[in-house]
Motif scaffolding. Structure first.
Motif, PDB file in Angstrom:
ATOM      1  N   VAL A 255       0.858  -1.184   0.000  1.00 34.65           N
ATOM      2  CA  VAL A 255       0.000   0.000   0.000  1.00 34.65           C
ATOM      3  C   VAL A 255       0.893   1.232   0.000  1.00 34.65           C
ATOM      4  CG1 VAL A 255      -2.148  -0.803   0.992  1.00 34.65           C
ATOM      5  CG2 VAL A 255      -0.221  -0.356   2.467  1.00 34.65           C
ATOM      6  N   SER A 256       0.315   2.282  -0.475  1.00 34.20           N
ATOM      7  CA  SER A 256       1.067   3.531  -0.557  1.00 34.20           C
ATOM      8  C   SER A 256       0.921   4.289   0.753  1.00 34.20           C
ATOM      9  CB  SER A 256       0.506   4.353  -1.707  1.00 34.20           C
ATOM     10  OG  SER A 256       0.750   5.702  -1.457  1.00 34.20           O
ATOM     11  N   ALA A 259      -1.484   7.837   0.872  1.00 31.22           N
ATOM     12  CA  ALA A 259      -2.932   7.869   0.752  1.00 31.22           C
ATOM     13  C   ALA A 259      -3.492   8.987   1.619  1.00 31.22           C
ATOM     14  CB  ALA A 259      -3.515   6.542   1.176  1.00 31.22           C
ATOM     15  N   GLN A 260      -4.592   9.516   1.159  1.00 27.52           N
ATOM     16  CA  GLN A 260      -5.215  10.610   1.902  1.00 27.52           C
ATOM     17  C   GLN A 260      -5.661  10.151   3.279  1.00 27.52           C
ATOM     18  OE1 GLN A 260      -8.433  12.056  -0.403  1.00 27.52           O
ATOM     19  NE2 GLN A 260      -7.269  13.833  -1.150  1.00 27.52           N
ATOM     20  N   THR A 278      -4.510   2.631   0.033  1.00 29.23           N
ATOM     21  CA  THR A 278      -4.448   2.830  -1.409  1.00 29.23           C
ATOM     22  C   THR A 278      -3.309   2.001  -1.964  1.00 29.23           C
ATOM     23  OG1 THR A 278      -4.864   5.091  -0.774  1.00 29.23           O
ATOM     24  CG2 THR A 278      -4.606   4.657  -3.109  1.00 29.23           C
ATOM     25  N   GLY A 282      -1.759   3.296  -7.174  1.00 28.63           N
ATOM     26  CA  GLY A 282      -2.708   4.401  -7.108  1.00 28.63           C
ATOM     27  C   GLY A 282      -4.112   3.886  -7.246  1.00 28.63           C
ATOM     28  N   GLY A 283      -5.060   4.770  -7.367  1.00 27.92           N
ATOM     29  CA  GLY A 283      -6.434   4.354  -7.542  1.00 27.92           C
ATOM     30  C   GLY A 283      -7.200   4.465  -6.248  1.00 27.92           C
ATOM     31  N   LYS A 284      -8.255   3.644  -6.200  1.00 30.20           N
ATOM     32  CA  LYS A 284      -9.179   3.753  -5.070  1.00 30.20           C
ATOM     33  C   LYS A 284      -8.643   2.990  -3.868  1.00 30.20           C
ATOM     34  CE  LYS A 284     -12.053   6.071  -7.510  1.00 30.20           C
ATOM     35  NZ  LYS A 284     -11.969   7.514  -7.341  1.00 30.20           N
ATOM     36  N   ASP A 285      -9.275   3.282  -2.742  1.00 28.00           N
ATOM     37  CA  ASP A 285      -8.937   2.522  -1.542  1.00 28.00           C
ATOM     38  C   ASP A 285      -9.293   1.062  -1.735  1.00 28.00           C
ATOM     39  OD1 ASP A 285      -8.136   4.797  -0.452  1.00 28.00           O
ATOM     40  OD2 ASP A 285      -9.642   4.914   1.134  1.00 28.00           O
ATOM     41  N   CYS A 286      -8.497   0.241  -1.137  1.00 28.81           N
ATOM     42  CA  CYS A 286      -8.663  -1.188  -1.382  1.00 28.81           C
ATOM     43  C   CYS A 286      -8.423  -1.939  -0.082  1.00 28.81           C
ATOM     44  CB  CYS A 286      -7.653  -1.595  -2.455  1.00 28.81           C
ATOM     45  SG  CYS A 286      -7.524  -3.344  -2.657  1.00 28.81           S
ATOM     46  N   ASP A 302     -12.366  -3.392  -3.633  1.00 28.54           N
ATOM     47  CA  ASP A 302     -12.144  -1.965  -3.859  1.00 28.54           C
ATOM     48  C   ASP A 302     -13.276  -1.150  -3.236  1.00 28.54           C
ATOM     49  OD1 ASP A 302      -9.826  -2.277  -5.162  1.00 28.54           O
ATOM     50  OD2 ASP A 302     -10.738  -2.407  -7.150  1.00 28.54           O
ATOM     51  N   GLY A 306     -14.169   5.826  -1.370  1.00 26.42           N
ATOM     52  CA  GLY A 306     -13.185   6.234  -0.360  1.00 26.42           C
ATOM     53  C   GLY A 306     -13.559   5.753   1.033  1.00 26.42           C
TER      54      GLY A 306
END
Lengths: 718, 686
Positions: A255-256, A259-260, A278, A282-286, A302, A306
Motif C-alpha cells: 500500500v502507498s 494515501a489521503q 491505497t 494508485g487508484g481507489k482505496d482497497c 475496492d 473512499g
C-alpha cells in the motif's frame, strides 16, 4: 484460505461522520450487537445480522464524545467519556444520556477498554491505568503520570491472557516510539522502545496487535511503506530496564503511504492480516487480506467512494466506513495450506523460460513465510544429508538435462543423466529428478517409438522417485511389457496403487517364457531349491511329515480317493517350483508391495483362470517351503514372508473362488492346500499346549533365581 | 576399577503413603502434594521435578484439601477442622485456624487470590479473607444439608459452585445465597445407588459447571439455567478428581480404576467455530484410585493410592521434543531415609513413626563377579524404636561409631546412647535436651562421633559436643541476618574442620569449625542441591544439583577445582543429564582419593577423576555383554564414569570399607504387595 464475502451496509440513522471518521466500533455483551460511536455526539447500537439499529443515544449540544462507548461485559452497561473527563454509564433502558450516571474525573481519559472476562480498564492520557470499580469508588482520585513529559499516546489495545488483562499502549515523542505493557492484576508495567531501523526518520502510521502465549505481536505500518512485526514480551526478564524491541519486515510495498485517508491494519488470525489503504499503483482505496506466512494475497475489495482509513474486526466481521455508510464485510479465514495460499497469484509462464518446478520440496520450503528474511538454523537436523552443498551447479545440470530431453537422442540423454546423477545431490534433488522423469514421460507420450529404458532405470534406482512423482511411468512400462523396470518400480516405490500392482501381476503371469529369458531380472529374492528339491525329493517329503502333515490317515482320504489322480501329486508339486526363477522373482516383487485389501480385490477378479491357478500353485509352493523350517522363513535375501504369502493366498481365493473350484486342476490344488492348512492348525494347537507348560517351567526357574531379602554378592566394576 | 563385596539389603520395609491432593502453582511452576499421612511435599517442576521441600505429617492432621493462594502461599484443610498455612521459607507450619465447621473437605482460593473458601462437614461454606500474615473469617454462605466435598470459583470471582452429596449448588458470592441447585442422577447403570457423591466441580468462565461423581459420570451443567447439558459415563467406579487448564481448553479427570482421562475442547468439524468437549485420551499409569489430578500448561499430573506421582507431558504442548517431554513417575522421596555406621556395620532405617536398627551379616567366602556368597552370619534386627506422639519423624541419624543415635519430629529432638553387649543392644536417652533443640531438619555426626550438628527449621545450625552419656552446646551459626532459610543438607569434612550446609534456594555455605565462623559461600546455582559431601584429605566439597550437574569446590582454596572446571567445559554425557532421579548420596573411597561414589534411584556410579571424561560419542553405560569379554575390548573405552545399574530401585549406597559396599534396594513389587487391593476389573468376557 481467507475470503471476503458480500459486504452490506448498516442503514438507519445516517452517521454524521466527520472528516476523521468514526470514533470506534466496539462489541457489546450480546453476540452480533455492536456499539458504533461517531466522531461527534452519537452512539448507536446495531444488530448486525438484522442490519438495523437497536438504540441510539446522543450527548447534549456543546458536549463532544472523546472516547468510544464500550460495554461492561460484567454488568451489561455501556460506558463513554465526553469532554475528556466526564464518564457516563447507562444501559439499554435509558433514553436520555443527560440523566444517566455521571462521574467527573480528575484527569483526562484517553480510552476506556473492555473485553470479555474482566472489568473495564480506564487509560488516562498520563498513562495511568485504573479499573472501573476502583475509579468509581473515588472518581476524584489523583492519577499518577506514567509516561514522561512530551510523550503522547498514539494507540492502545487490551488483551486477556490466562485471565489476566494486559494493556498495551504506544506512545510517541519526537519521532521515537515506545510500547508500554501494563499487567493490570499485578500492576507491573514495562516500557520498550520500538526500534525503527537504520534510518530513524520513518513515522509509524497504524498499529495492530495480537497476543500469543508469552509475546505480544505488534504489527505496524511505517511511512517507508513496509509492514513490520515487533515481538514484545509480556513478562520482561528485567522489568526495571528500558528495553528495545526490534522489528522484522512482514510485507512490503503493498500500500502507498501517501494515501489521503491513511492505512489501517487488522489481524484476522495467526496467518492473516487485513490491510486497508491505497495500492501503490494508485487508484481507489482497497481492502486486501494477506497470508503473511506464505506472503500471498488472498482476497481484495475496492472501495470507490473512499474510506476513512479505519478498520475494525470482531468475530467474523470487518467494519469500515465506505463513503458515509458503515459497511460490514463478513470474512472467513481457514487454516492456510500451501495450495490454498498460492491462491490468487497466478503463475505467468512465458514460453521461453524454463517452467517452474511442479514439485514442492517440503524440506526446504517450510517456514518460508516470516523467516525468509532472516534464515535461522534449522532446529532439527533435516533428513537431507547435503544441505551445505552449493545449489548452482546441480540446478544448471538439471536445466541442461531438461533441454536435452526435449530434443536429444537417447544416448546423449543417458550421458547427460549420468553426469547429473554423479554430481553431488542438492537439497532439491528429488524435485529435479521428478521434473526429469515427467519430461521424459511427456516425450514418450508424444513419440510412441521413444522409450529411454536406460534413463528410466537409472532414475528409479536413485530411490527418490515415487509413483506420485511420475504417475505415468508404470503404466508406460506395463504397456511396453518392461518387466525389469516394473520390478524395480515395485521394489522402490512406496506408493504403487493397487490397480497398477494388479496390472503388473497380470503381465508377470502372462508374459511368454521366451521373452522372459531375454530380460535381465534380478532373482536374488528367489531361492534355488527347485534343483535341490528334485535331487532329494524323499527328504523334503520327510520333513513335511515331521511338521505334522500326513497325506493319508485323515478324513480327507475320501476326497483324495475320489480324485483318482496322482495321490502323491501334492508332494511333487511341493518339491518343484511351478514357475521359472525369473518369473518367481517378478511375482515376489508383487508379494512385497504394499496394498489395501478392499482396493485390491476388484482388480484381482480380472485375472484369467489359468493365471490364477498358476499363481496359486506358486503361493502353495512357497507356503510349503516356508513350513519346512522352524523359523517359518524362506532362505535367500529378502524373500516374501509367511504373512505376505498367506494374505495373498486368501485374497486370491476370495476374489476367484467360484472360478477356481470349476477348474479341475485347480480343484486338486485346493484340496491339497486345505489338507495342509488343516494339518498345520493341528500342529499349532499342540504347540500352544506345550507353550503353557514351558511358561510354568520358566516361572519356576525365575523363582529360584530371585534373590532373598539379604545377600552378599561380588560385583566387579569396569 | 575393582571388585567389591556388596551387601544387598532388601529388608527395608518402606511403603510410601498414598497421595491425597495435588495443587499446581502456575506462577512458580511448583507442585504441592499431600499424602495420606499428612506429609506435604513441594516439587519444583522447573528444576527437573525435584522434591525441594517437605512438611512432616501428623497423625491427627490428615490433609483433605490443598491450595495455593496469593501467588506463593500454601494452605491446607483436613479432618481436624483446621486450616493450616505453611511457611515455605522456614519449612514450618505458620499457624492453624479452626474453621468451626467440622472436618474440612474442600478448599478454593478466589481467582484474585485474596479470598479463601472452605467447604465443611456440616454443610457450611465459609469465606475467609487472606490478609498479609493470616486469614480472617468473613462470612458464611447459605448452609447446605450435607458436607461440601468440592468447590470451584467462577474465573470472574462472582459465583462459586459447590459439590455436595446428590447435588451441586451455585452461589452468588456477593449475596452468599444459592442461586441454583442442580440435582445429580443417583442411578448408576439403571440401578439406584444409595448416594451420589460429587467428588469434584469446575466452574468455567462461560458459565459451564463440570462435575465428577461417584457414579462414574462427568457432567456438564449450565449454571445460568441450572440444567444438565451433557453427560459422559466414563467409569464403572468413582471419578474422584478433576482439574482444568488455565486456557479452559482441556481438563483431566481421575477415576478409582486408576485411569486418567483427558478431555479437550475441539471443533465439531474442521474449520467450524462450534466447539464441544470430547474425551480424547485415556491414560492408565496407576493401578489404584487416582485421588488427585492437576493440569499444568504442558502436562497432566496425577497421584493416588498407589503412591506414584505421575507427570504426563502433553506432546502437543511441548515445544522442544527433548527428554523433558518424557513421562515421569516419582515414587521415592528425594531425600535419604537411611544412615549407616561404617565401623559397626549398622543401618538405621527411618519410617514415619518408628526407626529400625540392623546389623549387617558376614561371609567368609570369596568369589568372582556375579557370585552370591554363602552367609556365615545373617543380618540382625537389633532394635525397633517407636516414636511417642502423633508427629512423623523428620530425620534421623546413627553416628559412624555406632554409639549414638538421634532423631527429630516437628516439636521434639531425641538423642540416644547405644551400648552393645554381645548380640544385644541397650538404649538410653540422653536427658536435658536444650530448649532450642526443638526440631531438626537434618542431623549429622562428625566422623569421629564427638560432635553433633543439627540444622533446625528456622535456619540456625547448632553444634553440640558429645561425651560419655551427655552433650553440651558449643556454638550456633545463625543464618545471615534478615534471612530465614531452612537448611536441609549438611556435610562435615572427615578431619572435622569444615561444615557445609545447603538450603532450599541459595548457595552452599561453608563454616570453619576451628574458628567457629563462616568461611565462604559457594556461588549460587540455578538448580537446588540434592546431595553434598566433603572429600577426605583434599577437603573438596562435591555438590550434586537437580539438573544432574556435579561440581567440585575446593574449600581451602575457595574456588572450583581444576577437574570441575574441565568437566563443566566439556559438559556431561547426554545420557548422564537425561537421568530422571536426583543423586541422593555422595561418598568417597577411603584409600583412593580420586574416586567419588554417587547414586540415584536407578544406578550408582564411581567417578574416577584420573581417567578421561566420556564424550557424547562414547558409551556411558558399559553394556553387560562387555563385562564378559576379554580385557582387551574393555581397555579400549575406559572413561571416568563407572556405572552399574544392577541394583534398583536403590535407596541408599555407601562404601563400608575399601572393598565393601552396602546397597539398600526397595523393589516395587514389595511395595505393591502391601497396598490395599485395587478395584477388580474383569479382563475377559462379560
Amino acid at each position: 484460505m481467507a475470503a471476503l464475502e458480500e459486504a452490506f451496509t448498516l442503514p438507519g440513522v445516517p452517521l454524521g461522520a466527520g472528516p476523521d471518521g468514526l470514533l470506534g466500533v466496539e462489541q457489546s455483551d450480546k453476540a452480533d450487537q455492536f456499539l458504533v460511536t461517531d466522531g461527534g455526539r452519537t452512539v448507536i447500537l446495531y444488530k448486525v445480522s438484522d442490519q438495523k439499529p437497536l438504540g441510539s443515544w446522543s450527548v447534549k449540544q456543546g458536549q463532544i464524545i472523546t472516547c468510544p462507548a464500550v460495554c461492561n461485559f460484567q454488568t451489561g452497561e455501556y460506558i463513554l467519556v465526553h469532554d475528556n473527563k466526564v464518564l457516563r454509564i447507562w444501559n439499554n433502558e435509558d433514553v436520555n444520556l443527560d440523566k444517566v450516571f455521571k462521574a467527573t474525573l480528575s484527569a483526562e481519559v484517553f480510552r476506556v477498554h473492555s473485553v470479555q472476562g474482566t472489568e473495564p480498564l480506564v487509560l488516562f492520557t498520563s498513562g495511568a491505568v485504573r479499573g472501573l470499580e476502583a475509579l468509581l469508588a473515588e472518581p476524584q482520585q489523583t492519577v499518577e503520570t506514567v509516561i514522561p513529559e512530551g510523550e503522547t499516546i498514539k494507540w492502545t489495545k487490551l488483551f486477556m491472557v490466562f485471565k489476566h488483562p494486559i494493556l498495551l499502549f504506544i506512545t510517541e515523542k519526537r519521532g521515537a516510539y515506545f510500547a508500554y505493557v501494563h499487567v493490570h492484576t499485578s500492576g507491573a508495567s514495562s516500557r520498550h522502545a520500538l526500534a525503527l531501523g537504520p534510518e530513524d526518520t520513518s513515522v509509524l502510521h497504524s498499529f495492530a496487535a495480537s497476543v500469543d502465549r508469552k509475546l505480544i505481536s505488534l504489527i505496524t505500518f511505517s511511512s517507508d511503506g513496509g509492514i513490520y512485526e515487533t515481538l514484545i514480551p509480556m513478562h520482561p526478564s528485567d522489568p526495571g530496564k528500558n528495553q528495545v524491541a526490534v522489528r522484522s519486515l512482514v510485507l512490503k510495498g503493498i500500500v502507498s503511504d501517501k494515501a489521503q485517508s491513511g492505512v489501517a491494519l487488522s489481524i484476522l488470525d495467526r496467518d492473516h492480516l487485513a490491510v486497508l489503504g491505497t495500492p501503490l499503483s494508485g487508484g481507489k482505496d482497497c481492502l486486501s487480506v494477506w497470508n503473511i506466512k506464505f506472503q500471498t494475497m488472498q482476497a481484495s475489495k475496492d472501495f470507490p467512494q473512499g474510506t476513512s482509513g479505519q478498520l475494525w474486526s470482531y468475530g467474523e466481521h470487518l467494519f469500515l466506513l465506505h463513503g458515509r455508510l458503515l459497511t460490514v464485510i463478513p470474512y472467513k479465514c481457514e487454516a492456510s495450506s500451501l495450495a490454498g495460499a498460492m491462491g490468487k497469484l497466478k503463475h505467468s509462464v512465458e514460453p521461453g523460460t524454463p517452467a517452474m518446478s511442479h514439485f514442492v520440496n517440503w524440506e526446504t520450503s517450510q517456514d518460508c513465510g516470516l523467516d525468509s528474511q532472516k534464515p535461522e538454523l534449522p532446529r532439527r537436523t533435516l533428513r537431507t544429508k547435503n544441505v551445505a552443498v552449493s545449489l548452482q551447479p546441480a540446478v544448471s545440470a538439471a536445466k541442461q538435462l531438461l533441454l536435452t530431453i526435449k530434443n536429444g537422442t537417447e544416448k546423449h540423454m543417458e550421458v547427460e543423466l549420468r553426469k547429473f546423477l554423479a554430481a553431488k545431490q542438492s537439497p532439491d534433488f528429488h524435485t529435479a529428478v521428478g521434473d526429469i522423469a515427467s519430461s521424459l514421460l511427456g516425450r514418450c507420450k508424444a513419440e510412441p517409438s521413444f522409450y529411454p529404458r536406460g534413463c528410466l532405470t537409472q532414475l528409479v534406482q536413485t530411490h527418490v522417485l515415487s509413483h506420485s512423482l511420475c504417475p505415468g511411468l508404470m503404466d508406460l512400462a506395463v504397456e511396453k511389457a518392461d518387466v525389469q523396470l516394473l520390478q524395480l518400480c515395485l521394489q522402490h516405490f512406496p506408493d504403487v496403487p493397487e490397480r497398477t500392482t494388479c496390472a503388473c501381476l497380470k503381465l508377470f503371469l502372462s508374459i511368454g517364457e521366451d521373452r522372459l529369458q531375454e530380460t535381465d531380472v534380478s532373482t536374488e529374492s528367489v531361492f534355488h531349491c527347485g534343483d535341490a528339491g528334485q535331487e532329494e525329493p524323499m527328504e523334503t517329503q520327510k520333513e513335511i511329515l515331521e511338521n505334522g502333515f500326513q497325506a493319508e490317515g485323515d478324513q480327507c482320504r475320501d476326497c483324495d480317493r475320489g480324485l483318482k489322480g496322482k495321490p502323491l501329486g501334492s508332494a511333487e508339486e511341493a518339491s518343484s517350483s511351478p514357475v521359472t526363477p525369473k518369473r518367481a522373482a517378478l511375482l515376489n516383487a508383487v508379494l512385497h508391495s504394499a496394498y489395501s485389501e478392499a482396493s485390491l480385490l476388484p482388480h484381482l477378479k480380472d485375472i484369467p483362470a489359468q493365471h490364477v491357478t498358476l499363481f496359486l500353485r506358486y503361493l502353495y509352493f512357497l507356503y510349503l517351503k516356508c513350513s519346512e523350517n522352524a523359523t517359518l522363513t524362506l532362505p535367500g535375501t529378502h524373500p516374501p514372508s509367511l504373512n505376505q504369502i498367506m494374505d495373498w493366498t486368501c485374497l486370491l481365493l476370495d476374489a476367484n473362488f467360484t472360478v477356481v473350484v470349476m477348474v479341475p486342476e485347480a480343484k486338486r490344488l485346493l484340496i491339497s492346500l486345505y489338507k495342509f492348512v488343516k494339518a498345520q492348525i493341528s500342529v499349532y494347537s499342540e504347540l500352544n499346549k506345550i507353550q503353557v507348560s514351558f511358561r510354568e517351567l520358566q516361572k519356576l526357574n525365575q523363582e529360584k533365581t530371585r534373590t532373598e531379602l539379604y545377600s552378599i554378592e561380588v560385583l566387579e566394576l569396569f | 576399577m575393582g571388585e567389591f563385596r556388596v551387601h544387598r539389603v532388601r529388608f527395608f520395609n518402606y511403603v510410601p503413603s498414598g497421595i491425597r491432593c495435588v495443587a499446581y502453582n502456575n506462577h512458580s511452576n511448583r507442585l504441592a502434594v499431600s499424602r495420606t499421612d499428612g506429609t506435604v511435599e513441594i516439587y519444583n517442576l522447573s528444576a527437573n521435578y525435584f522434591q525441594e521441600k517437605f512438611f512432616p505429617g501428623h497423625e491427627s492432621r490428615s490433609t483433605e484439601a490443598l491450595c495455593w493462594a496469593k501467588g506463593q502461599r500454601l494452605f491446607s484443610g483436613g479432618l481436624n477442622g483446621e486450616i493450616v498455612e505453611y511457611d515455605l521459607q522456614a519449612l514450618d507450619i505458620k499457624y492453624s485456624v479452626d474453621a468451626f465447621g467440622g472436618p474440612i473437605w474442600s478448599l478454593a482460593a478466589s481467582p484474585s487470590g485474596s479470598q479463601l473458601l472452605i467447604g465443611c462437614e456440616d454443610g457450611s461454606v465459609k469465606l475467609f479473607q487472606i490478609t498479609s500474615d493470616k486469614i480472617q473469617f468473613e462470612r458464611n454462605f447459605d448452609p447446605q444439608k450435607s458436607r461440601i466435598l468440592s468447590l470451584s470459583w467462577h474465573p470472574s470471582g462472582t459465583h462459586i459452585a459447590a459439590g455436595s452429596i446428590d447435588y451441586i449448588s451455585v452461589f452468588d458470592v456477593k449475596s452468599g445465597s444459592a442461586t441454583h441447585k442442580m440435582i445429580v442422577d443417583r442411578r448408576y447403570m439403571g440401578v439406584s445407588k444409595r448416594k451420589c457423591v460429587i467428588w469434584g466441580v469446575a466452574f468455567l468462565s462461560d458459565g459451564t459447571v463440570i462435575s465428577v461423581d461417584s457414579a462414574g459420570k462427568v457432567q456438564f451443567w449450565d449454571s445460568a439455567t441450572g440444567t444438565l447439558v451433557k453427560s459422559h459415563l466414563i467409569a464403572n467406579a468413582d471419578v474422584q478428581s478433576i482439574a482444568v487448564s488455565d486456557q479452559e481448553d482441556s481438563f483431566v479427570v481421575g477415576t478409582a480404576e486408576g485411569t486418567v482421562f483427558h478431555f479437550q475442547l475441539v471443533s465439531v468439524a474442521s474449520n467450524s467455530t462450534e466447539k464441544q468437549w470430547v474425551r480424547t485420551k485415556p491414560f492408565q499409569h496407576h493401578t489404584h484410585d487416582v485421588r488427585a489430578v492437576a493440569h499444568s500448561p504442558t502436562a497432566l499430573i496425577s497421584g493416588g493410592t498407589d503412591t506414584h506421582l505421575v507427570i504426563r507431558p502433553l506432546m502437543e504442548k511441548v515445544e522442544v521434543k527433548n527428554y523433558d517431554a518424557a513421562l515421569r513417575k516419582i515414587t521415592f522421596p528425594h531425600r535419604r531415609l537411611i544412615s549407616c555406621s561404617k565401623k559397626k556395620q549398622l543401618l538405621l532405617f527411618q519410617f514415619a513413626h518408628h526407626l529400625e536398627l540392623w546389623r549387617l551379616g558376614a561371609t567368609a567366602a570369596a568369589g568372582k563377579n556375579g557370585d552370591v556368597l554363602p552367609l556365615s552370619k545373617n543380618a540382625d534386627h537389633l532394635l525397633e524404636l517407636k516414636t511417642k506422639g502423633p508427629e512423623n519423624i523428620i530425620c534421623s541419624s546413627v553416628s559412624p561409631c555406632g554409639n549414638w543415635m538421634a532423631y527429630s519430629t516437628a516439636s521434639r529432638f531425641f538423642l540416644y546412647r547405644l551400648s552393645y553387649e554381645h548380640d544385644s543392644v541397650s538404649l538410653q536417652r540422653v536427658p536435658k535436651t536444650p530448649a532450642f533443640l526443638r526440631s531438626a531438619l537434618q542431623i549429622l555426626f562428625s566422623e569421629d562421633s564427638t560432635k553433633l550438628f543439627v540444622a533446625s527449621s528456622q535456619g540456625p545450625l547448632h553444634i553440640m559436643q558429645l561425651s560419655e552419656g551427655c552433650f553440651k552446646h558449643v556454638h550456633t551459626f545463625q543464618p545471615p541476618s534478615g534471612t530465614v532459610e531452612a537448611m536441609c543438607l549438611l556435610a562435615v569434612s572427615p578431619d572435622g574442620h569444615w561444615l557445609a550446609s545447603s538450603g532450599t534456594s541459595a548457595g552452599v555455605h561453608v563454616y570453619s569449625l576451628k574458628q567457629l565462623k563462616p568461611h565462604c559461600t559457594v556461588p549460587a546455582y540455578n538448580f537446588p542441591v540434592t546431595a553434598l559431601a566433603i572429600a577426605p584429605n583434599t577437603n573438596n566439597l562435591v555438590i550434586a544439583h537437580s539438573d544432574q550437574q556435579v561440581f567440585e569446590y575446593s574449600i581451602p582454596e575457595k574456588q572450583y577445582t581444576e577437574w570441575s572446571r574441565t568437566i563443566q567445559k566439556q559438559g556431561f554425557h547426554y545420557l548422564w543429564l537425561q537421568r530422571d532421579t536426583p543423586i541422593t548420596h555422595i561418598s568417597f573411597h577411603p584409600k583412593r582419593p580420586m574416586h567419588i561414589l554417587l547414586h540415584d534411584a536407578y544406578m550408582f556410579c564411581i567417578i574416577d577423576k584420573a581417567l578421561p571424561l566420556p564424550n557424547d560419542k562414547s558409551l556411558l553405560y558399559n553394556p553387560p555383554s562387555l563385562t564378559s569379554e576379554s580385557g582387551v575390548v574393555r581397555r579400549r573405552t575406559p572413561h571416568a564414569f563407572k556405572i552399574s545399574k544392577k541394583y534398583k530401585p536403590l535407596l541408599f549406597m555407601e562404601l563400608l570399607d575399601e572393598r565393601t559396599l552396602v546397597a539398600v534396594e526397595r523393589p516395587l513389587d514389595a511395595i505393591i504387595a502391601q497396598l490395599p487391593p485395587p478395584i477388580k476389573k474383569k479382563k475377559f468376557g462379560t
